[in-house]
Design a protein around this motif. Structure first.
Motif, PDB file in Angstrom:
ATOM      1  N   ALA A  60       2.072  19.132 -45.420  1.00 23.65           N
ATOM      2  CA  ALA A  60       3.238  18.297 -45.711  1.00 23.65           C
ATOM      3  C   ALA A  60       4.362  18.705 -44.768  1.00 23.65           C
ATOM      4  CB  ALA A  60       3.656  18.466 -47.156  1.00 23.65           C
ATOM      5  N   MET A  61       4.750  17.773 -43.957  1.00 26.24           N
ATOM      6  CA  MET A  61       5.813  18.037 -42.988  1.00 26.24           C
ATOM      7  C   MET A  61       7.091  17.385 -43.482  1.00 26.24           C
ATOM      8  SD  MET A  61       4.318  19.608 -40.339  1.00 26.24           S
ATOM      9  CE  MET A  61       5.353  19.282 -38.950  1.00 26.24           C
ATOM     10  N   PRO A  62       8.222  18.057 -43.312  1.00 31.95           N
ATOM     11  CA  PRO A  62       9.483  17.417 -43.675  1.00 31.95           C
ATOM     12  C   PRO A  62       9.785  16.310 -42.653  1.00 31.95           C
ATOM     13  CG  PRO A  62       9.900  19.537 -42.632  1.00 31.95           C
ATOM     14  CD  PRO A  62       8.411  19.419 -42.793  1.00 31.95           C
ATOM     15  N   PRO A  63      10.604  15.342 -43.028  1.00 27.40           N
ATOM     16  CA  PRO A  63      10.973  14.302 -42.061  1.00 27.40           C
ATOM     17  C   PRO A  63      11.594  14.930 -40.811  1.00 27.40           C
ATOM     18  CG  PRO A  63      11.649  13.670 -44.261  1.00 27.40           C
ATOM     19  CD  PRO A  63      11.184  15.102 -44.345  1.00 27.40           C
ATOM     20  N   GLN A  64      11.286  14.358 -39.669  1.00 25.86           N
ATOM     21  CA  GLN A  64      11.772  14.854 -38.381  1.00 25.86           C
ATOM     22  C   GLN A  64      12.803  13.870 -37.816  1.00 25.86           C
ATOM     23  OE1 GLN A  64      10.455  17.790 -36.912  1.00 25.86           O
ATOM     24  NE2 GLN A  64       9.533  17.982 -38.944  1.00 25.86           N
ATOM     25  N   ALA A  65      13.734  14.363 -37.036  1.00 25.70           N
ATOM     26  CA  ALA A  65      14.702  13.524 -36.321  1.00 25.70           C
ATOM     27  C   ALA A  65      14.840  14.104 -34.918  1.00 25.70           C
ATOM     28  CB  ALA A  65      16.046  13.528 -37.029  1.00 25.70           C
TER      29      ALA A  65
ATOM     30  N   THR B  69      14.489   7.156 -33.495  1.00 20.58           N
ATOM     31  CA  THR B  69      13.938   8.420 -34.002  1.00 20.58           C
ATOM     32  C   THR B  69      15.017   9.443 -34.359  1.00 20.58           C
ATOM     33  OG1 THR B  69      13.630   9.204 -31.730  1.00 20.58           O
ATOM     34  CG2 THR B  69      11.741   8.149 -32.806  1.00 20.58           C
ATOM     35  N   ARG B  70      16.283   9.094 -34.188  1.00 21.03           N
ATOM     36  CA  ARG B  70      17.348   9.979 -34.670  1.00 21.03           C
ATOM     37  C   ARG B  70      17.500   9.871 -36.177  1.00 21.03           C
ATOM     38  NH1 ARG B  70      21.755   8.024 -30.444  1.00 21.03           N
ATOM     39  NH2 ARG B  70      20.794   6.124 -31.194  1.00 21.03           N
ATOM     40  N   VAL B  71      16.913   8.795 -36.761  1.00 16.76           N
ATOM     41  CA  VAL B  71      16.868   8.659 -38.219  1.00 16.76           C
ATOM     42  C   VAL B  71      15.705   9.528 -38.700  1.00 16.76           C
ATOM     43  CG1 VAL B  71      16.458   7.062 -40.137  1.00 16.76           C
ATOM     44  CG2 VAL B  71      17.760   6.313 -38.139  1.00 16.76           C
ATOM     45  N   PRO B  72      15.920  10.423 -39.674  1.00 16.24           N
ATOM     46  CA  PRO B  72      14.811  11.255 -40.141  1.00 16.24           C
ATOM     47  C   PRO B  72      13.625  10.373 -40.573  1.00 16.24           C
ATOM     48  CG  PRO B  72      16.887  12.016 -41.061  1.00 16.24           C
ATOM     49  CD  PRO B  72      17.164  10.710 -40.378  1.00 16.24           C
ATOM     50  N   HIS B  73      12.423  10.738 -40.093  1.00 15.76           N
ATOM     51  CA  HIS B  73      11.249   9.914 -40.350  1.00 15.76           C
ATOM     52  C   HIS B  73      10.006  10.784 -40.510  1.00 15.76           C
ATOM     53  CE1 HIS B  73      11.500  10.554 -36.018  1.00 15.76           C
ATOM     54  NE2 HIS B  73      10.182  10.439 -35.983  1.00 15.76           N
ATOM     55  N   ARG B  74       9.048  10.222 -41.208  1.00 16.67           N
ATOM     56  CA  ARG B  74       7.743  10.876 -41.391  1.00 16.67           C
ATOM     57  C   ARG B  74       6.711   9.766 -41.468  1.00 16.67           C
ATOM     58  NH1 ARG B  74       7.966  14.466 -46.073  1.00 16.67           N
ATOM     59  NH2 ARG B  74       7.807  12.580 -47.290  1.00 16.67           N
ATOM     60  N   ILE B  75       5.588   9.964 -40.787  1.00 11.58           N
ATOM     61  CA  ILE B  75       4.508   8.973 -40.771  1.00 11.58           C
ATOM     62  C   ILE B  75       3.226   9.676 -41.173  1.00 11.58           C
ATOM     63  CG2 ILE B  75       3.238   7.308 -39.349  1.00 11.58           C
ATOM     64  CD1 ILE B  75       5.663   7.455 -37.371  1.00 11.58           C
ATOM     65  N   GLY B  76       2.428   9.000 -41.992  1.00 13.61           N
ATOM     66  CA  GLY B  76       1.134   9.557 -42.375  1.00 13.61           C
ATOM     67  C   GLY B  76       0.240   8.470 -42.933  1.00 13.61           C
ATOM     68  N   SER B  77      -1.011   8.811 -43.116  1.00 19.51           N
ATOM     69  CA  SER B  77      -1.945   7.867 -43.734  1.00 19.51           C
ATOM     70  C   SER B  77      -1.464   7.585 -45.153  1.00 19.51           C
ATOM     71  CB  SER B  77      -3.356   8.449 -43.750  1.00 19.51           C
ATOM     72  OG  SER B  77      -4.228   7.576 -44.427  1.00 19.51           O
ATOM     73  N   ALA B  78      -1.655   6.339 -45.599  1.00 24.76           N
ATOM     74  CA  ALA B  78      -1.176   5.940 -46.922  1.00 24.76           C
ATOM     75  C   ALA B  78      -2.226   6.152 -48.002  1.00 24.76           C
ATOM     76  CB  ALA B  78      -0.749   4.468 -46.896  1.00 24.76           C
ATOM     77  N   ASP B  79      -3.470   6.468 -47.617  1.00 16.80           N
ATOM     78  CA  ASP B  79      -4.526   6.613 -48.625  1.00 16.80           C
ATOM     79  C   ASP B  79      -5.558   7.653 -48.183  1.00 16.80           C
ATOM     80  OD1 ASP B  79      -6.037   5.229 -46.689  1.00 16.80           O
ATOM     81  OD2 ASP B  79      -5.663   3.294 -47.652  1.00 16.80           O
ATOM     82  N   ASP B  80      -6.747   7.608 -48.772  1.00 12.47           N
ATOM     83  CA  ASP B  80      -7.759   8.624 -48.504  1.00 12.47           C
ATOM     84  C   ASP B  80      -8.591   8.328 -47.249  1.00 12.47           C
ATOM     85  OD1 ASP B  80      -9.144   6.479 -49.475  1.00 12.47           O
ATOM     86  OD2 ASP B  80     -10.327   7.613 -50.926  1.00 12.47           O
TER      87      ASP B  80
ATOM     88  N   PHE C  90       6.741   5.635 -27.281  1.00 15.43           N
ATOM     89  CA  PHE C  90       7.917   6.450 -27.519  1.00 15.43           C
ATOM     90  C   PHE C  90       8.776   6.469 -26.272  1.00 15.43           C
ATOM     91  CE2 PHE C  90      10.057  10.551 -27.076  1.00 15.43           C
ATOM     92  CZ  PHE C  90      10.901  10.483 -28.167  1.00 15.43           C
ATOM     93  N   GLY C  91      10.030   6.122 -26.423  1.00 17.30           N
ATOM     94  CA  GLY C  91      10.974   6.146 -25.309  1.00 17.30           C
ATOM     95  C   GLY C  91      12.050   7.172 -25.567  1.00 17.30           C
ATOM     96  N   PRO C  92      12.265   8.073 -24.638  1.00 15.09           N
ATOM     97  CA  PRO C  92      13.322   9.073 -24.806  1.00 15.09           C
ATOM     98  C   PRO C  92      14.708   8.458 -24.672  1.00 15.09           C
ATOM     99  CG  PRO C  92      12.360   9.254 -22.628  1.00 15.09           C
ATOM    100  CD  PRO C  92      11.575   8.207 -23.366  1.00 15.09           C
ATOM    101  N   GLN C  93      15.687   9.115 -25.233  1.00 16.64           N
ATOM    102  CA  GLN C  93      17.087   8.748 -25.079  1.00 16.64           C
ATOM    103  C   GLN C  93      17.378   7.282 -25.391  1.00 16.64           C
ATOM    104  OE1 GLN C  93      19.427  10.987 -23.129  1.00 16.64           O
ATOM    105  NE2 GLN C  93      18.000  12.666 -23.223  1.00 16.64           N
ATOM    106  N   GLY C  94      16.728   6.751 -26.413  1.00 19.99           N
ATOM    107  CA  GLY C  94      17.040   5.406 -26.862  1.00 19.99           C
ATOM    108  C   GLY C  94      16.371   4.288 -26.096  1.00 19.99           C
ATOM    109  N   GLU C  95      15.435   4.591 -25.171  1.00 22.04           N
ATOM    110  CA  GLU C  95      14.725   3.515 -24.472  1.00 22.04           C
ATOM    111  C   GLU C  95      13.869   2.784 -25.487  1.00 22.04           C
ATOM    112  OE1 GLU C  95      12.588   4.487 -20.926  1.00 22.04           O
ATOM    113  OE2 GLU C  95      14.066   5.972 -20.367  1.00 22.04           O
ATOM    114  N   ARG C  96      13.909   1.468 -25.449  1.00 21.33           N
ATOM    115  CA  ARG C  96      13.180   0.658 -26.413  1.00 21.33           C
ATOM    116  C   ARG C  96      12.067  -0.117 -25.730  1.00 21.33           C
ATOM    117  NH1 ARG C  96      17.431  -2.283 -30.290  1.00 21.33           N
ATOM    118  NH2 ARG C  96      15.486  -2.792 -31.300  1.00 21.33           N
ATOM    119  N   ALA C  97      11.020  -0.391 -26.478  1.00 21.55           N
ATOM    120  CA  ALA C  97       9.974  -1.283 -26.000  1.00 21.55           C
ATOM    121  C   ALA C  97      10.501  -2.700 -26.169  1.00 21.55           C
ATOM    122  CB  ALA C  97       8.706  -1.090 -26.823  1.00 21.55           C
TER     123      ALA C  97
END
Length: 192
Positions: A118-123, A158-169, A178-185
């Motif tokens: 279990a990882m805490p949310p990252q930012a 990604t400056r908003v704390p976030h966590r991603i994981g599988s939702a089930d078994d 992923f874009g550094p420094q606010g670069e968006r797709a």
């Protein structure tokens, strides 16, 4: 590039002659087919005239070969990306880009829920876009939680704390940009 351009062009004449002879075509017939004079074709085949693109294009069409074959262009490099998967905090990350900086692409495989620590949310600085390829994921973004299935996408700072994981078994697979420094797709909407 191993051969200077002059050497590549020097080999064009013999290739042109071989192609014409393989088709059992005369200089006159080839001249009628390409719009070039028989004299020009003869000088090209004998190496007495340096070929131009305007001459090579109709010759490639007439002989039914790619232009690269006429000039014996070197093969292009292998376009496949051969990067090794990385295991981190129970995840498998497969990098899909190899250049530093700019937007990076990854295939991320999340283990079934409860099988990774279990990882805490990252930012952190950056911007992420993700697309669920297989399974379902749970995206915790600040105080909100979202469940995404196959074919769904999300985009977030990604400056908003976030966590991603599988939702089930089951494991979940995600394509992530992923874009550094606010670069968006930037995805373009189809035009009508």
């Amino acid at each position: 590039m191993d051969n200077p351009p002059g050497d590549v062009l020097a080999g064009v004449g013999p290739r042109l002659r071989a192609l014409r002879r393989a088709r059992s075509t005369t200089l006159a017939a080839l001249a009628a087919e390409t719009g070039l004079t028989a004299s020009t074709l003869s000088r090209l085949e004998n190496g007495k005239l340096r070929p131009t693109l305007e001459q090579l294009l109709p010759l490639a069409r007439a002989h039914g070969v790619p232009l690269d074959d006429l000039v014996a262009a070197p093969p292009t490099g292998d376009p496949r990306v051969h990067l090794r998967p990385v295991r981190r905090a129970g995840l498998v990350l497969v990098p899909l880009t190899r250049r530093p900086g700019g937007i990076q692409a990854y295939k991320v495989i999340y283990p079934p829920a409860g099988r990774s620590p279990a990882m805490p949310p990252q930012a952190h600085d950056g911007y992420e876009w993700l697309y669920v390829l297989n399974g379902q994921i749970r995206l915790r973004l600040g105080e909100q939680e979202f469940r995404l299935g196959v074919g769904e996408a999300a985009e977030f700072d990604t400056r908003v704390p976030h966590r991603i994981g599988s939702a089930d078994d089951q494991p979940a697979e995600v394509l992530a940009l992923f874009g550094p420094q606010g670069e968006r797709a930037h995805l373009a909407a189809p035009t009508r």
